[in-house]
Design a protein around this motif. Structure first.
Motif, PDB file in Angstrom:
ATOM      1  N   ALA A  86      44.917  42.450  42.604  1.00 60.41           N
ATOM      2  CA  ALA A  86      45.124  43.756  41.988  1.00 60.41           C
ATOM      3  C   ALA A  86      44.732  43.766  40.512  1.00 60.41           C
ATOM      4  O   ALA A  86      44.680  44.815  39.894  1.00 60.41           O
ATOM      5  CB  ALA A  86      46.587  44.172  42.135  1.00 60.41           C
ATOM      6  N   GLY A  87      44.451  42.580  39.939  1.00 60.81           N
ATOM      7  CA  GLY A  87      44.095  42.509  38.533  1.00 60.81           C
ATOM      8  C   GLY A  87      45.339  42.512  37.645  1.00 60.81           C
ATOM      9  O   GLY A  87      46.466  42.651  38.123  1.00 60.81           O
ATOM     10  N   ILE A  88      45.132  42.334  36.349  1.00 62.73           N
ATOM     11  CA  ILE A  88      46.231  42.272  35.395  1.00 62.73           C
ATOM     12  C   ILE A  88      46.079  43.404  34.397  1.00 62.73           C
ATOM     13  O   ILE A  88      45.193  43.374  33.532  1.00 62.73           O
ATOM     14  CB  ILE A  88      46.259  40.913  34.662  1.00 62.73           C
ATOM     15  CG1 ILE A  88      46.413  39.774  35.669  1.00 62.73           C
ATOM     16  CG2 ILE A  88      47.412  40.874  33.648  1.00 62.73           C
ATOM     17  CD1 ILE A  88      46.409  38.400  35.036  1.00 62.73           C
ATOM     18  N   GLY A  89      46.924  44.427  34.520  1.00 64.60           N
ATOM     19  CA  GLY A  89      46.924  45.534  33.578  1.00 64.60           C
ATOM     20  C   GLY A  89      47.757  45.212  32.349  1.00 64.60           C
ATOM     21  O   GLY A  89      48.371  44.148  32.237  1.00 64.60           O
ATOM     22  N   THR A  90      47.809  46.166  31.430  1.00 64.46           N
ATOM     23  CA  THR A  90      48.510  45.945  30.169  1.00 64.46           C
ATOM     24  C   THR A  90      49.997  45.678  30.389  1.00 64.46           C
ATOM     25  O   THR A  90      50.578  44.765  29.784  1.00 64.46           O
ATOM     26  CB  THR A  90      48.342  47.174  29.261  1.00 64.46           C
ATOM     27  OG1 THR A  90      46.949  47.401  29.035  1.00 64.46           O
ATOM     28  CG2 THR A  90      49.045  46.945  27.925  1.00 64.46           C
ATOM     29  N   ARG A  91      50.623  46.448  31.271  1.00 68.84           N
ATOM     30  CA  ARG A  91      52.061  46.286  31.509  1.00 68.84           C
ATOM     31  C   ARG A  91      52.358  44.931  32.141  1.00 68.84           C
ATOM     32  O   ARG A  91      53.291  44.231  31.720  1.00 68.84           O
ATOM     33  CB  ARG A  91      52.556  47.414  32.408  1.00 68.84           C
ATOM     34  CG  ARG A  91      54.052  47.402  32.645  1.00 68.84           C
ATOM     35  CD  ARG A  91      54.471  48.651  33.401  1.00 68.84           C
ATOM     36  NE  ARG A  91      55.900  48.679  33.636  1.00 68.84           N
ATOM     37  CZ  ARG A  91      56.535  49.671  34.253  1.00 68.84           C
ATOM     38  NH1 ARG A  91      55.856  50.733  34.670  1.00 68.84           N
ATOM     39  NH2 ARG A  91      57.837  49.620  34.431  1.00 68.84           N
ATOM     40  N   LEU A  92      51.568  44.554  33.143  1.00 72.97           N
ATOM     41  CA  LEU A  92      51.782  43.274  33.798  1.00 72.97           C
ATOM     42  C   LEU A  92      51.498  42.115  32.846  1.00 72.97           C
ATOM     43  O   LEU A  92      52.222  41.116  32.832  1.00 72.97           O
ATOM     44  CB  LEU A  92      50.892  43.162  35.036  1.00 72.97           C
ATOM     45  CG  LEU A  92      50.976  41.843  35.811  1.00 72.97           C
ATOM     46  CD1 LEU A  92      52.414  41.539  36.235  1.00 72.97           C
ATOM     47  CD2 LEU A  92      50.058  41.892  37.039  1.00 72.97           C
ATOM     48  N   ARG A  93      50.472  42.245  32.029  1.00 68.54           N
ATOM     49  CA  ARG A  93      50.160  41.186  31.078  1.00 68.54           C
ATOM     50  C   ARG A  93      51.323  40.974  30.107  1.00 68.54           C
ATOM     51  O   ARG A  93      51.675  39.835  29.771  1.00 68.54           O
ATOM     52  CB  ARG A  93      48.882  41.517  30.309  1.00 68.54           C
ATOM     53  CG  ARG A  93      48.375  40.368  29.444  1.00 68.54           C
ATOM     54  CD  ARG A  93      47.084  40.759  28.741  1.00 68.54           C
ATOM     55  NE  ARG A  93      46.043  41.115  29.693  1.00 68.54           N
ATOM     56  CZ  ARG A  93      45.272  40.242  30.333  1.00 68.54           C
ATOM     57  NH1 ARG A  93      45.437  38.943  30.113  1.00 68.54           N
ATOM     58  NH2 ARG A  93      44.350  40.655  31.173  1.00 68.54           N
ATOM     59  N   GLY A  94      51.945  42.065  29.681  1.00 62.88           N
ATOM     60  CA  GLY A  94      53.097  41.931  28.802  1.00 62.88           C
ATOM     61  C   GLY A  94      54.252  41.220  29.481  1.00 62.88           C
ATOM     62  O   GLY A  94      54.924  40.380  28.873  1.00 62.88           O
TER      63      GLY A  94
END
Length: 255
Positions: A204-212
């Motif tokens: 699913a990839g790594i978005g900004t929220r998940l990266r945080g």
């Protein structure tokens, strides 16, 4: 993978080594990413790498001499202190199972697992990471493949159709059928199994929220390095140390 390894460095202690396995294609990039304290093993390329990475796990006992091998995929991230003792209950590895009857209709792993083992399978054993097995289980599964299907396990798995095999279900179902008393079994609905790592969906990839969220997880609590003694830990194929103080059960092929 970088987050999975960073979390291991932050949270895992008492393991003998970290082993990361990668196919030949892309090995140079993986080597640049793994950092110190990690042993990289480069395996062959496969036509379908979803099946190929399962082959590498099914031969994990040939990559380490540890009594127990703990697996995490690159999208499984530890979030709390973990030692080999957390993988055992009364000296037995724990596995979480969910009855097949509680699953929806989409269970593509079930028929291939039953065809491979030659008997009905009533549970899904790929419910709750990490996944830990005694080293003897891998050789047994390879011997079963040779006896039942007449070819080595790597050829059997690599020759399956897409999504046509489930390594953790094959290992878990064989353990349940042949060595039930050598494991501790948790029912998924009980919520009793230790929560050691979080399982993300890597495609699913790594978005900004998940990266945080991942940044916070791998950083750990303030002062963690002051009270948690540094050592190496476990990863994609991770091995509990022989001198960790744990008593492992004797393995009985006929239990």
């Amino acid at each position: 993978m970088r987050y999975a390894l960073a979390a291991i460095r932050t949270w895992c202690r008492g393991f003998s080594e970290v082993v990361v396995v990668t196919p030949r294609t892309g090995a140079a990039a993986v080597r640049r990413s793994v950092g110190d304290g990690v042993r990289l093993e480069v395996g062959p390329d496969h036509r379908d790498d979803y099946l190929g990475q399962q082959v590498s796990k099914l031969y994990a006992d040939q990559l380490t001499d540890a009594d127990l091998i703990c697996h995490v995929d690159s999208d499984m991230v530890f979030f709390r202190p973990v030692t080999p003792a957390d993988l055992l209950v009364d000296g037995r590895p724990w596995i979480v199972r969910r009855p097949v009857a509680e699953l929806g209709r989409h269970r593509p792993w079930l028929a291939p697992t039953q065809d491979f083992l030659g008997h009905p399978v009533f549970f899904d054993f790929m419910q709750h990471p990490p996944f830990t097995y005694p080293r003897a289980l891998y050789g047994e599964l390879r011997a079963l493949c040779s006896d039942r299907h007449g070819i080595p396990l790597d050829r059997y798995v690599a020759g399956r159709p897409p999504r046509g095999f489930s390594e953790f279900n094959a290992l878990g179902a064989h353990a349940h059928a042949a060595h039930r008393a050598s494991f501790t079994w948790y029912d998924a609905s009980s919520g009793a199994a230790p929560e050691l790592c979080r399982w993300y969906w890597s495609r699913a990839g790594i978005g900004t929220r998940l990266r945080g969220e991942l940044d916070r997880v791998v950083t750990g609590p303030v002062g963690v390095t002051e009270w948690w003694t540094p050592t190496t830990a476990g990863s994609v194929a991770a091995a509990p140390s022989h001198d960790s103080g744990e008593r492992y059960p004797k393995w009985n092929r006929h239990s």
